[in-house]
Structure formats: structure tokens, C-alpha cells
Design a protein around this motif. Structure first.
Motif, PDB file in Angstrom:
ATOM      1  N   TRP A 172       0.771  -1.161  -0.074  1.00 57.43           N
ATOM      2  CA  TRP A 172      -0.224  -0.111  -0.144  1.00 57.43           C
ATOM      3  C   TRP A 172       0.965   1.222  -0.015  1.00 57.43           C
ATOM      4  CZ3 TRP A 172      -1.517   4.551   2.284  1.00 57.43           C
ATOM      5  CH2 TRP A 172      -2.951   4.644   2.071  1.00 57.43           C
ATOM      6  N   LEU A 173       1.836   1.270   0.860  1.00 61.22           N
ATOM      7  CA  LEU A 173       2.753   2.475   0.881  1.00 61.22           C
ATOM      8  C   LEU A 173       3.443   2.637  -0.692  1.00 61.22           C
ATOM      9  CD1 LEU A 173       4.595   1.961   4.390  1.00 61.22           C
ATOM     10  CD2 LEU A 173       2.958   3.738   3.711  1.00 61.22           C
ATOM     11  N   ASN A 174       3.819   1.398  -1.054  1.00 57.05           N
ATOM     12  CA  ASN A 174       4.627   1.727  -2.413  1.00 57.05           C
ATOM     13  C   ASN A 174       3.642   2.275  -3.366  1.00 57.05           C
ATOM     14  OD1 ASN A 174       7.065   0.652  -1.544  1.00 57.05           O
ATOM     15  ND2 ASN A 174       6.733  -1.531  -2.168  1.00 57.05           N
ATOM     16  N   GLU A 175       2.418   1.731  -3.288  1.00 59.69           N
ATOM     17  CA  GLU A 175       1.547   2.338  -4.362  1.00 59.69           C
ATOM     18  C   GLU A 175       1.057   3.572  -4.254  1.00 59.69           C
ATOM     19  OE1 GLU A 175      -2.022  -0.451  -3.974  1.00 59.69           O
ATOM     20  OE2 GLU A 175      -0.811  -1.868  -4.903  1.00 59.69           O
ATOM     21  N   PHE A 176       1.096   4.125  -2.804  1.00 57.69           N
ATOM     22  CA  PHE A 176       0.723   5.454  -2.381  1.00 57.69           C
ATOM     23  C   PHE A 176       2.116   6.698  -2.804  1.00 57.69           C
ATOM     24  CE2 PHE A 176       0.964   9.232   0.358  1.00 57.69           C
ATOM     25  CZ  PHE A 176      -0.344   9.671   0.037  1.00 57.69           C
ATOM     26  N   GLU A 177       3.295   5.865  -2.608  1.00 55.92           N
ATOM     27  CA  GLU A 177       4.308   6.589  -3.149  1.00 55.92           C
ATOM     28  C   GLU A 177       4.245   6.745  -4.604  1.00 55.92           C
ATOM     29  OE1 GLU A 177       8.330   5.668  -1.573  1.00 55.92           O
ATOM     30  OE2 GLU A 177       7.457   5.317   0.404  1.00 55.92           O
ATOM     31  N   GLN A 178       3.775   5.879  -5.352  1.00 57.59           N
ATOM     32  CA  GLN A 178       3.749   6.052  -6.725  1.00 57.59           C
ATOM     33  C   GLN A 178       2.471   6.985  -7.142  1.00 57.59           C
ATOM     34  OE1 GLN A 178       5.655   5.069  -9.291  1.00 57.59           O
ATOM     35  NE2 GLN A 178       4.336   6.530 -10.494  1.00 57.59           N
ATOM     36  N   ARG A 179       1.442   7.039  -6.603  1.00 56.29           N
ATOM     37  CA  ARG A 179       0.591   7.879  -6.574  1.00 56.29           C
ATOM     38  C   ARG A 179       0.969   9.539  -6.135  1.00 56.29           C
ATOM     39  NH1 ARG A 179      -2.773   4.006  -4.186  1.00 56.29           N
ATOM     40  NH2 ARG A 179      -3.149   5.282  -2.570  1.00 56.29           N
ATOM     41  N   LEU A 180       1.706   9.472  -5.234  1.00 55.46           N
ATOM     42  CA  LEU A 180       2.153  10.706  -4.610  1.00 55.46           C
ATOM     43  C   LEU A 180       3.364  11.580  -5.668  1.00 55.46           C
ATOM     44  CD1 LEU A 180       2.453  12.772  -2.375  1.00 55.46           C
ATOM     45  CD2 LEU A 180       4.326  11.376  -1.471  1.00 55.46           C
ATOM     46  N   THR A 181       4.130  10.761  -6.229  1.00 49.53           N
ATOM     47  CA  THR A 181       4.940  11.199  -7.323  1.00 49.53           C
ATOM     48  C   THR A 181       4.133  11.672  -8.530  1.00 49.53           C
ATOM     49  OG1 THR A 181       6.388   9.442  -6.611  1.00 49.53           O
ATOM     50  CG2 THR A 181       6.792  10.274  -8.899  1.00 49.53           C
ATOM     51  N   ASP A 182       3.069  10.827  -9.002  1.00 47.70           N
ATOM     52  CA  ASP A 182       2.196  11.171 -10.093  1.00 47.70           C
ATOM     53  C   ASP A 182       1.557  12.647  -9.604  1.00 47.70           C
ATOM     54  OD1 ASP A 182       2.744   8.973 -11.391  1.00 47.70           O
ATOM     55  OD2 ASP A 182       1.046   7.778 -10.661  1.00 47.70           O
ATOM     56  N   TYR A 183       0.997  12.551  -8.437  1.00 43.09           N
ATOM     57  CA  TYR A 183       0.330  13.931  -7.776  1.00 43.09           C
ATOM     58  C   TYR A 183       1.417  15.185  -8.166  1.00 43.09           C
ATOM     59  CZ  TYR A 183      -1.793  17.333  -4.780  1.00 43.09           C
ATOM     60  OH  TYR A 183      -2.145  18.333  -4.268  1.00 43.09           O
ATOM     61  N   CYS A 184       2.734  14.863  -7.628  1.00 47.26           N
ATOM     62  CA  CYS A 184       3.969  16.026  -7.738  1.00 47.26           C
ATOM     63  C   CYS A 184       3.999  16.501  -9.113  1.00 47.26           C
ATOM     64  CB  CYS A 184       4.954  15.696  -6.779  1.00 47.26           C
ATOM     65  SG  CYS A 184       4.636  15.445  -5.026  1.00 47.26           S
ATOM     66  N   ASN A 185       4.223  15.508  -9.976  1.00 48.52           N
ATOM     67  CA  ASN A 185       4.248  15.479 -11.310  1.00 48.52           C
ATOM     68  C   ASN A 185       3.151  16.617 -12.006  1.00 48.52           C
ATOM     69  OD1 ASN A 185       6.938  14.319 -11.255  1.00 48.52           O
ATOM     70  ND2 ASN A 185       6.066  12.266 -11.974  1.00 48.52           N
ATOM     71  N   HIS A 186       2.034  16.036 -11.712  1.00 50.82           N
ATOM     72  CA  HIS A 186       0.902  16.804 -12.184  1.00 50.82           C
ATOM     73  C   HIS A 186       0.765  18.323 -11.654  1.00 50.82           C
ATOM     74  CE1 HIS A 186      -3.121  17.696 -13.476  1.00 50.82           C
ATOM     75  NE2 HIS A 186      -3.558  17.943 -12.569  1.00 50.82           N
ATOM     76  N   ALA A 187       1.004  18.429 -10.261  1.00 50.65           N
ATOM     77  CA  ALA A 187       1.165  19.694  -9.834  1.00 50.65           C
ATOM     78  C   ALA A 187       2.246  20.575 -10.659  1.00 50.65           C
ATOM     79  CB  ALA A 187       1.243  19.702  -8.235  1.00 50.65           C
ATOM     80  N   GLN A 188       3.399  20.103 -10.599  1.00 53.33           N
ATOM     81  CA  GLN A 188       4.456  20.651 -11.238  1.00 53.33           C
ATOM     82  C   GLN A 188       4.178  21.170 -12.736  1.00 53.33           C
ATOM     83  OE1 GLN A 188       7.072  21.502  -9.608  1.00 53.33           O
ATOM     84  NE2 GLN A 188       8.188  22.523 -11.282  1.00 53.33           N
TER      85      GLN A 188
END
Length: 197
Positions: A172-188
């Protein structure tokens, strides 16, 4: 052998997580009747998970077995918002630190401690009241999900339930970290496109 503890126990498990320290009588009934409880739930496609060391038990949908008929889903999946997911991850990390540094089994945190955990990850705002209200909404959702419990008579103190460890695992943590990376990339990307226009 008929045991009048079985029906209330079966219903209680369908309603929520069973905790040893909250309902010792039902917990003991579960330990005594565990085989019968498992047999009952397997018929309807549910699996009983009991963690005696941590003191909790819950139900989850059994994985579909190849070749077997798929049963309708009894336990709904609940999509979590980004802030709720983030708080769960931060609470899980806090629990891991707590387990290493403390001999106590109960992690109790104040509202202010939870606010400080998440504040670093939220956008800066001039409206502090609005931010705190939003965080309170997320905390209430986590209480509703069963991962936090307000301490009796202490509205600003919360116990982090140990079942969080079962739900926020390494995968779950790994999947969340991937979503967090995607979220940060989208925000950037959004910020860059706003700057370009």
C-alpha cells in the motif's frame, strides 16, 4: 454445541473491527469460537483475520479462486481522498517509529500533532481556520474508517488503532508513493503551464 455468543459475534464482525481492549468479552468469544466463525464466513465469501498479538480481528473479502464462481462483494471498497491517504501513511510511519522507541502498546496523539504531521504536505494558506476545518474533516473520516478513536472525555486526543498496520502495509505504501509522485508531477506541470501563459 449451541453457543448463544455466536450470533452477536457474527453481527459485530460484520459491523466493524473487533478490538480486544474495547470488548474483551466478545474477543474471548471469538477466540473460543474461531473455527465456527471462520466456517460461517467462508460460505459467504468472507475471510476472518485475527491478529492476537495486536488484539484485533476483522473481515475481508476472500480472493476469487480460479474456477470458482465469483460471489457479490459484501464489503465495499472505499476510495480514499489524497489527504486521507496521506494522513494514514503519516500515522503508519508514526506508529512504526513509536513501536521502535516505546514499550507502550497504545499510540495516542493530539489533534495538534496530527495537524503538524500533515501541514508540511499541504499548500500554504492564509486562512488557518479553513485549513484546520479541512483537517478535522479528514480526521473524522479516519475515525469513521476505524483507524483513529477519540479518547473518552478528551476531544483533542486520539488513539491510533493498531489495525492500521494491516491496511497500510508495504505494498500500500509503495502504491501510495507512486500516486504521490504522479500527483507531484501533475502539480508541477500545472504550475509550469500557468507560468507559461
Amino acid at each position: 454445541m449451541d453457543d448463544n455468543r455466536l450470533p452477536p459475534l457474527l453481527i459485530a464482525l460484520l459491523q466493524s473491527v473487533l478490538y480486544r481492549d474495547i470488548d474483551l468479552a466478545r474477543w474471548q468469544a471469538l477466540l473460543d469460537l474461531q473455527a465456527r466463525v471462520r466456517d460461517y464466513y467462508v460460505i459467504i465469501g468472507l475471510e476472518l483475520i485475527v491478529d492476537e498479538a495486536e488484539g484485533y480481528a476483522y473481515l475481508r473479502q476472500r480472493p476469487v479462486v480460479e474456477g470458482a464462481a465469483e460471489l457479490p462483494r459484501l464489503l465495499p471498497r472505499r476510495p480514499l481522498s489524497y489527504p486521507v491517504s496521506l494522513i494514514l501513511v503519516l500515522l503508519r510511519k508514526k506508529m512504526a517509529e513509536f513501536d521502535v522507541t516505546s514499550s507502550d502498546s497504545r499510540l495516542v496523539m493530539s489533534r495538534e500533532e496530527i495537524v503538524e504531521l500533515i501541514r508540511l504536505f499541504l499548500p500554504d494558506t492564509v486562512n488557518e481556520v479553513k485549513l484546520l476545518n479541512r483537517i478535522d474533516t479528514h480526521i473524522n473520516k479516519i475515525i469513521e474508517l476505524g483507524f483513529l478513536r477519540r479518547l473518552a472525555g478528551q476531544d483533542q486526543q486520539f488513539e491510533v488503532h493498531r489495525i492500521l498496520k494491516a491496511f497500510v502495509d508495504a505494498q500500500w505504501l509503495n502504491e501510495f508513493e507512486q500516486r504521490l509522485t504522479d500527483y507531484c508531477n501533475h502539480a508541477q506541470a500545472t504550475l509550469l503551464s500557468e507560468d507559461a501563459s
